[in-house]
Scaffold this active site. Sequence first.
Site, mmCIF file in Angstrom:
data_model
loop_
_atom_site.group_PDB
_atom_site.id
_atom_site.type_symbol
_atom_site.label_atom_id
_atom_site.label_comp_id
_atom_site.label_asym_id
_atom_site.label_seq_id
_atom_site.Cartn_x
_atom_site.Cartn_y
_atom_site.Cartn_z
ATOM 1 N N SER A 52 -45.990 11.735 -10.133
ATOM 2 C CA SER A 52 -45.559 12.724 -11.117
ATOM 3 C C SER A 52 -44.187 13.263 -10.762
ATOM 4 O O SER A 52 -43.786 13.267 -9.593
ATOM 5 C CB SER A 52 -46.551 13.891 -11.163
ATOM 6 O OG SER A 52 -46.419 14.708 -10.007
ATOM 7 N N ASP A 53 -43.450 13.701 -11.762
ATOM 8 C CA ASP A 53 -42.252 14.467 -11.468
ATOM 9 C C ASP A 53 -42.687 15.791 -10.837
ATOM 10 O O ASP A 53 -43.853 16.206 -10.955
ATOM 11 C CB ASP A 53 -41.451 14.718 -12.751
ATOM 12 C CG ASP A 53 -39.968 14.879 -12.479
ATOM 13 O OD1 ASP A 53 -39.598 15.245 -11.346
ATOM 14 O OD2 ASP A 53 -39.168 14.643 -13.408
ATOM 15 N N MET A 54 -41.777 16.440 -10.144
ATOM 16 C CA MET A 54 -42.154 17.630 -9.383
ATOM 17 C C MET A 54 -42.694 18.733 -10.301
ATOM 18 O O MET A 54 -42.027 19.157 -11.244
ATOM 19 C CB MET A 54 -40.975 18.156 -8.584
ATOM 20 C CG MET A 54 -41.344 19.332 -7.693
ATOM 21 S SD MET A 54 -40.018 19.818 -6.575
ATOM 22 C CE MET A 54 -40.056 18.455 -5.416
#
Length: 739
Positions: free
Chosen positions: A271-273
């Site tokens: 996932s993106d942060m």
Amino acid sequence: MHLTVRLICLGLLIEWSVQDYPFRNVSLSWDARVDDLVDRLSIEEIALQMARGGSGVNGPSPNISRLGIGHYQWDTECLHGPVGHNATAFPQSIGLAATWSYDVVYRMARATGEEVRAIHNANTKDNRYPDLSGLGCFAPVINIMRDPRWGRNQESYGEDPFLTGMMATAFVKGIQGDHPRYIRANAGCKHFAAYAGPEDIPISRVRFSANVTERDLRTTFLPAFRYCVEAGTYGIMCSYNSVNGVPACANTKTLSDVLRDEWGFKGYVVSDMEAIEMIISQHKYYNNSIDTAAGSVNAGVNLELAGRTTKTGVFTYIAQAVKDGKLNASLVKQRVKPLFYTRMRLGEFDPPQMNPYSTINTSVIEEQAHRDLAVEAAMKSFVLLKNDGLLPLKKTQYNSISIIGPLIDDNDHIEGSYTAKPDNKFITTVHEGLQTLGKTVKNATGCLDDTQCTKYDSHSIKMAVQDVDIIFICLGLGPAIEGEGHDRSDIQFPGQQSQLLVDAVNNSGSAKIVLIMFNAGPVNISWADHNPRVSAILAAFYPGQGAGVALRNVLTSSNKAQFGRLPYTWFYSADQVPPIVNYTMEGRTYRYLNSEPLYPFGYGLTYTSFEYIELMYNSVVNAGDKMFGSVKLVNAGSCTGDEIIQVYVSWVNASVPVPQIQLVNFTRVTIPQGGIVEFQFSISPENMAVFTENKGWVLEEGDIRLFVGGEQPGQLKRAATDYMDGTFSVNGTKILGFY
């Protein structure tokens, strides 16, 4: 129990002592070893491995001491050099795309991979796992530049799916290496799948839904990711936004149906942060961590990047989701396997002697070859937009020159975002690079607050441009204006930069003027383009640490012209495209454009000229076969030069909507003065197919137009090149399906 193992591998006699776990047995298959390791883990241990992919308190992944497994740091950024480290800063991605060179991007990625590995080796040798020290690069960014206002255009490879796909392929292969057993570092193509603005204007990316038709999804937003998977990437990052109402990191269609089932992706999705957390807080798609963990894992996510200060990531609830019957334990085990498979291929569980990448040390960081490559890449990235004959400069030194503008000594802005932090002694600013061109040098920034230029000192500019031979005006944007989290509301000059330009022109007498632009997304420079006082305009993008010396080289090189070409359409105004929240491709990019731009996609001048003299190709192609052709061209100008040969097709009688024109092949070639080269090319069946809603991609019987040359056909803004064209027929029909 311990075993002493003797193995002859890759010509090396290796002997070591290990605990008797099959996952450390190098004679077994990778899958067998991964299966053995994962079968020894509890669901609670697996949950923590999947939850600790971030930085700060959420990284590194925990060690498993009973199995002798150490920590692992996943958080690594290496888009155009190892981010945050004393390392080589290459040109930002949009400039690399402007090289139109697979070779340049490949070598840049290889050099970056060496430095990333060196940093990792140095840290793990001392049992340290700080942020940005892992081997799993969160790069490249291969989202399509569909809107000129998007803040992250600088991180992209431009607006074309095929060009982006080829640049992505070069990056993946360069960063990962070509060793038969191990990878140097691994790529992580991002951000999957339909993410290309907005960042913050008029709505935040973290709650925005990109509503995309199936046709636009398949023909524009997905192809580059498919090329990335075909290149062998180990990682894919899902984005912040939703796609058609479903958060990208909980989207079964994109993460499982397309990515895994259609494309056969075997790697991990990260996932993106904070993107997983934002499924709850911003998208309101789920209302608790247990359901969100279950939804994301079921959809296809393997690793969470929680926030730097988030003490409890969503994936720490995986074990509870299993207990509640919302997640299947066997699926959880399958999801963690690509993480350990990647670590194995990086060499973590093999004797170091077997892995040549384990010996890379910090001596490679900013070594001479890498610094030279940074300069070469910058030179090949510059796009010459206008030239009345002033360039190349006739002298290597003039009596007096002026170097003005907010970017003449600004390292941060000329390197772009997500950059390495090279040693200052290896950085050449524009001022440092160009000052040797004058016996006396005047300079002024004009803007007192960097590129935003809301505070402008007109007097200093007017004084700096008087009584000089040549003026170099350095304007542009930089991460303060365009970057992650920062869109532009229009494409005009920021602040008073346009006034700076006008003042310089109007107060400089008969001095020659060169405008050098540092930006990713286009800026309306039509005034300078149309004004005869401005002799030359150069698009420099964000050229990295070698900016100054690279600029000096290209401005003074009378015997060789090695410029790039635009990887996107340079508009007059943002009014030429729909609102940024509208995800239709109608009117966007050269493929669907319905107005005339300032500079077209693929455009760029050079110091020489090219003539295309012979085009050969198959006049009939059976559906499902490749189409083969060749073109001959001659350098008809006065010096050696680089030509970007572009191959386009358009469909004559397609049964469904198609792009007006589509890039399907390209190459960059150096041709000596008077030299003739032949470029042999092919067009894959996939690039001749059209997308149908019911059958997917189909090779339809009918005619296809072919254009081969140094520019798009029919463009009004012409360079010193041309193109040849013809028509070939597809015989029969073949269904290729969904991909």
